[in-house]
Design an enzyme around this catalytic site. Structure first.
Site, PDB file in Angstrom:
ATOM      1  N   ASN A 208       0.589  43.096  -4.828  1.00 43.63           N
ATOM      2  CA  ASN A 208       0.643  42.818  -6.268  1.00 43.63           C
ATOM      3  C   ASN A 208       1.511  41.587  -6.510  1.00 43.63           C
ATOM      4  O   ASN A 208       2.028  40.996  -5.565  1.00 43.63           O
ATOM      5  CB  ASN A 208       1.157  44.049  -7.029  1.00 43.63           C
ATOM      6  CG  ASN A 208       2.504  44.499  -6.496  1.00 43.63           C
ATOM      7  OD1 ASN A 208       3.469  43.747  -6.520  1.00 43.63           O
ATOM      8  ND2 ASN A 208       2.562  45.722  -5.982  1.00 43.63           N
ATOM      9  N   ASP A 277       0.048  51.546  -5.027  1.00 40.68           N
ATOM     10  CA  ASP A 277      -0.287  52.966  -5.192  1.00 40.68           C
ATOM     11  C   ASP A 277      -1.290  53.442  -4.146  1.00 40.68           C
ATOM     12  O   ASP A 277      -1.337  54.617  -3.818  1.00 40.68           O
ATOM     13  CB  ASP A 277      -0.867  53.201  -6.597  1.00 40.68           C
ATOM     14  CG  ASP A 277       0.225  53.120  -7.648  1.00 40.68           C
ATOM     15  OD1 ASP A 277       1.384  53.428  -7.303  1.00 40.68           O
ATOM     16  OD2 ASP A 277      -0.069  52.728  -8.796  1.00 40.68           O
ATOM     17  N   LYS A 287     -10.671  41.524  12.609  1.00 40.39           N
ATOM     18  CA  LYS A 287     -10.979  40.922  11.312  1.00 40.39           C
ATOM     19  C   LYS A 287     -12.373  41.354  10.837  1.00 40.39           C
ATOM     20  O   LYS A 287     -13.330  41.346  11.629  1.00 40.39           O
ATOM     21  CB  LYS A 287     -10.933  39.398  11.497  1.00 40.39           C
ATOM     22  CG  LYS A 287     -11.080  38.611  10.249  1.00 40.39           C
ATOM     23  CD  LYS A 287     -11.056  37.123  10.573  1.00 40.39           C
ATOM     24  CE  LYS A 287     -11.617  36.369   9.396  1.00 40.39           C
ATOM     25  NZ  LYS A 287     -11.970  35.004   9.738  1.00 40.39           N
ATOM     26  N   PHE A 321      11.593  52.069 -12.649  1.00 49.68           N
ATOM     27  CA  PHE A 321      11.034  51.016 -13.495  1.00 49.68           C
ATOM     28  C   PHE A 321       9.617  51.430 -13.869  1.00 49.68           C
ATOM     29  O   PHE A 321       8.928  52.067 -13.068  1.00 49.68           O
ATOM     30  CB  PHE A 321      10.984  49.679 -12.736  1.00 49.68           C
ATOM     31  CG  PHE A 321      12.239  48.867 -12.878  1.00 49.68           C
ATOM     32  CD1 PHE A 321      13.416  49.280 -12.272  1.00 49.68           C
ATOM     33  CD2 PHE A 321      12.242  47.689 -13.616  1.00 49.68           C
ATOM     34  CE1 PHE A 321      14.583  48.545 -12.402  1.00 49.68           C
ATOM     35  CE2 PHE A 321      13.403  46.936 -13.755  1.00 49.68           C
ATOM     36  CZ  PHE A 321      14.576  47.362 -13.160  1.00 49.68           C
ATOM     37  N   LYS A 335       6.857  59.072 -17.034  1.00 40.99           N
ATOM     38  CA  LYS A 335       7.373  58.844 -15.659  1.00 40.99           C
ATOM     39  C   LYS A 335       8.809  59.337 -15.541  1.00 40.99           C
ATOM     40  O   LYS A 335       9.208  59.878 -14.508  1.00 40.99           O
ATOM     41  CB  LYS A 335       7.279  57.358 -15.290  1.00 40.99           C
ATOM     42  CG  LYS A 335       5.853  56.916 -15.028  1.00 40.99           C
ATOM     43  CD  LYS A 335       5.736  55.412 -14.797  1.00 40.99           C
ATOM     44  CE  LYS A 335       4.264  55.009 -14.819  1.00 40.99           C
ATOM     45  NZ  LYS A 335       4.061  53.566 -14.765  1.00 40.99           N
ATOM     46  N   LYS A 339       9.219  62.192 -12.710  1.00 45.99           N
ATOM     47  CA  LYS A 339       9.926  61.832 -11.472  1.00 45.99           C
ATOM     48  C   LYS A 339      11.389  62.290 -11.508  1.00 45.99           C
ATOM     49  O   LYS A 339      12.161  61.927 -10.625  1.00 45.99           O
ATOM     50  CB  LYS A 339       9.812  60.325 -11.221  1.00 45.99           C
ATOM     51  CG  LYS A 339       8.339  59.859 -11.170  1.00 45.99           C
ATOM     52  CD  LYS A 339       8.173  58.454 -10.642  1.00 45.99           C
ATOM     53  CE  LYS A 339       6.740  57.974 -10.854  1.00 45.99           C
ATOM     54  NZ  LYS A 339       6.318  56.940  -9.919  1.00 45.99           N
TER      55      LYS A 339
HETATM   56  N1  CTP Z   1       7.110  54.196  -7.319  1.00 45.23           N
HETATM   57  C1  CTP Z   1       7.374  54.727  -6.076  1.00 45.23           C
HETATM   58  N2  CTP Z   1       6.355  55.001  -5.213  1.00 45.23           N
HETATM   59  C2  CTP Z   1       5.075  54.757  -5.559  1.00 45.23           C
HETATM   60  C3  CTP Z   1       4.791  54.224  -6.830  1.00 45.23           C
HETATM   61  C4  CTP Z   1       5.841  53.944  -7.685  1.00 45.23           C
HETATM   62  O1  CTP Z   1       8.542  54.935  -5.758  1.00 45.23           O
HETATM   63  N3  CTP Z   1       4.114  55.038  -4.717  1.00 45.23           N
HETATM   64  C5  CTP Z   1       8.228  53.930  -8.256  1.00 45.23           C
HETATM   65  C6  CTP Z   1       8.395  52.472  -8.623  1.00 45.23           C
HETATM   66  O2  CTP Z   1       9.312  51.824  -7.746  1.00 45.23           O
HETATM   67  C7  CTP Z   1       8.929  52.544 -10.054  1.00 45.23           C
HETATM   68  C8  CTP Z   1       8.333  53.826 -10.602  1.00 45.23           C
HETATM   69  O3  CTP Z   1       7.943  54.608  -9.457  1.00 45.23           O
HETATM   70  O4  CTP Z   1      10.330  52.689 -10.086  1.00 45.23           O
HETATM   71  C9  CTP Z   1       7.144  53.623 -11.495  1.00 45.23           C
HETATM   72  O5  CTP Z   1       6.222  52.777 -10.855  1.00 45.23           O
HETATM   73  P1  CTP Z   1       4.887  52.302 -11.593  1.00 45.23           P
HETATM   74  O6  CTP Z   1       4.099  51.457 -10.654  1.00 45.23           O
HETATM   75  O7  CTP Z   1       5.208  51.765 -12.950  1.00 45.23           O
HETATM   76  O8  CTP Z   1       4.145  53.668 -11.881  1.00 45.23           O
HETATM   77  P2  CTP Z   1       3.350  54.681 -10.976  1.00 45.23           P
HETATM   78  O9  CTP Z   1       4.192  55.891 -10.776  1.00 45.23           O
HETATM   79  O10 CTP Z   1       2.837  54.011  -9.752  1.00 45.23           O
HETATM   80  O11 CTP Z   1       2.163  55.085 -11.951  1.00 45.23           O
HETATM   81  P3  CTP Z   1       0.926  54.198 -12.501  1.00 45.23           P
HETATM   82  O12 CTP Z   1       0.621  53.195 -11.402  1.00 45.23           O
HETATM   83  O13 CTP Z   1      -0.141  55.187 -12.700  1.00 45.23           O
HETATM   84  O14 CTP Z   1       1.398  53.536 -13.760  1.00 45.23           O
END
Ligand code: CTP
Length: 400
Positions: A208, A277, A287, A321, A335, A339
């Protein structure tokens, strides 16, 4: 931290004087008002005019200058300072200060100041290792002076060894650290930063836009405030802040392993990383060739590291975050609950000046009791300090 502060930059005579010019530029850029005092020997390397032009203030060179004394006496200059930086500090300057000698404007002003003094020595290796010099340095440390170690490398005199002035950025970071209140002293703080990379084949990966800037800014600010900081970072093109232990990782799985390893000793965890994710179900050995018109990648969910930490939180402070593109507060609040966090930093990554790969951010802090604190557009460093102001309160509240 340097915004609005008055700094005296004392420059003594050595080849590294040119680096003090760059340091002056960084100090003024950080918002400090800088008054430069040069010794007679320093003026042999760079003229006062260079420092005067860059500081916007007259350069002080002479203890007995009637004009300078009328305009701004050296004692009042020393009294007004928030910080005194000696860079480069020669062996002679360190020796004179250690023995209470005040025979020129610079040594007189150092003696007269009540401000913190940061000393950045630079000299020949043999001089640096000389027991008299080492003894003098020790005396300064005992009196509460802040000493920076010179770095090793090729010296101007042709020698190899320790004695070079640290980079201006390092001196600036040390200056900020000296001025910052140590309200996180005794706190073990674990920060994650950057993106993760999920490999598809030997030449491709999913990731990302995260640059890691926010997490690195938090790590730097926490270190300045006295915390012991471990930074677990995905690939980021940033230098590790001085004094911070960095654990580099690539994938979400590696980040999980590193975070869980450091979790037991952490008092506070701030998860600023943008964890991918999903990851490819299989990483291909070779490759992928473009043999077909369409290609379908099968992905599986990565572990949610923060949710896992929340489930075994104990007495820790846990901060996440939420990077959102719509319904910011609703998603962030979800969240926070799901969490088991103490606070979440919500940012709408689509708004101008916020989100990935920019130096600023616009965030809101959401707390468990439903409070929401909105912050204006500010630099990531400022966001980091605002965030740590909240961390101090949350961390202290959990201490027995
Ligand atoms: N996070 C994590 N592990 C993951 C995904 C996210 O520890 N696999 C943590 C990120 O570091 C951040 C928080 O969870 O502090 C929220 O991350 P975000 O990407 O905004 O949300 P997601 O939980 O991934 O949900 P979504 O993608 O559905 O918005």
């Amino acid at each position: 931290m340097l915004q609005g502060k008055t700094v005296i930059l004392g420059v003594s005579g050595g080849i590294a004087v040119y680096k003090a010019v760059e340091l002056l530029r960084l100090l003024t850029k950080a918002g400090a008002t800088v008054h430069v005092i040069m010794t007679k020997n320093a003026q042999e390397f760079v003229t006062p005019l260079t420092f005067q032009t860059l500081s916007g203030n007259p350069v002080h060179t002479d203890l007995f200058s009637l004009f300078q004394e009328r305009e701004i006496g050296h004692i009042s200059l020393a009294e007004r300072a928030d910080l005194f930086i000696l860079a480069p500090a020669t062996a002679n300057l360190v020796g004179k200060i250690a023995h209470g000698l005040a025979d020129d404007l610079l040594t007189t002003s150092v003696m007269a100041t009540k401000a913190a003094v940061l000393v950045a020595p630079a000299m020949n290796t043999n001089m640096y290792e000389n027991p008299f010099y080492q003894q003098n340095e020790k005396m300064l440390v005992q009196q509460g002076y802040h000493l920076l170690e010179p770095v090793a490398g090729e010296l101007a005199c042709g020698w190899e060894g320790k004695g070079k002035l640290p980079a201006p950025e390092t001196i600036l970071a040390a200056a900020e650290a000296v001025l910052t209140p140590k309200d996180l002293f005794g706190c073990n703080l674990l920060v994650t930063a950057g993106p993760t990379r999920e490999e598809i084949d030997p030449v491709r990966y999913l990731t990302n836009y995260s640059s890691g800037k926010m997490g690195f800014a938090i790590a730097a600010a926490a270190g300045q405030r006295g915390a012991t900081v471990t930074l677990v970072s995905g690939p980021a093109n940033l230098s590790v802040p001085v004094g911070v232990k960095c654990v580099p990782v690539f994938s979400a799985e590696q980040m999980r392993t590193a975070v869980l390893e450091h979790y037991p000793e952490a008092d506070v965890v701030i998860k600023a990383a943008a964890v991918a994710d999903y990851r490819p179900v299989h990483r291909l050995e070779n490759k992928i060739k473009k043999n077909s018109d369409e290609l379908t990648l099968k992905l599986e969910k990565n572990p949610d590291i923060l949710a896992e930490l929340g489930a075994q939180k104990g007495g820790r402070v846990l901060i996440g975050f939420a990077a959102e593109t719509e319904r910011l507060l609703v998603h962030a609040a979800e969240k926070l609950q799901k969490k088991n966090l103490d606070m979440i930093v919500a940012n709408d990554v689509t708004s101008e000046g916020a989100g990935f790969d920019v130096d600023t951010n616009i965030v809101r802090f959401l707390f468990r009791d439903g409070r929401v604190k909105e912050l204006d557009l500010m630099s990531k460093e400022q966001v980091a300090h605002q965030l740590l102001n909240q961390v101090v309160v949350l961390w202290r509240a959990k201490q027995p």
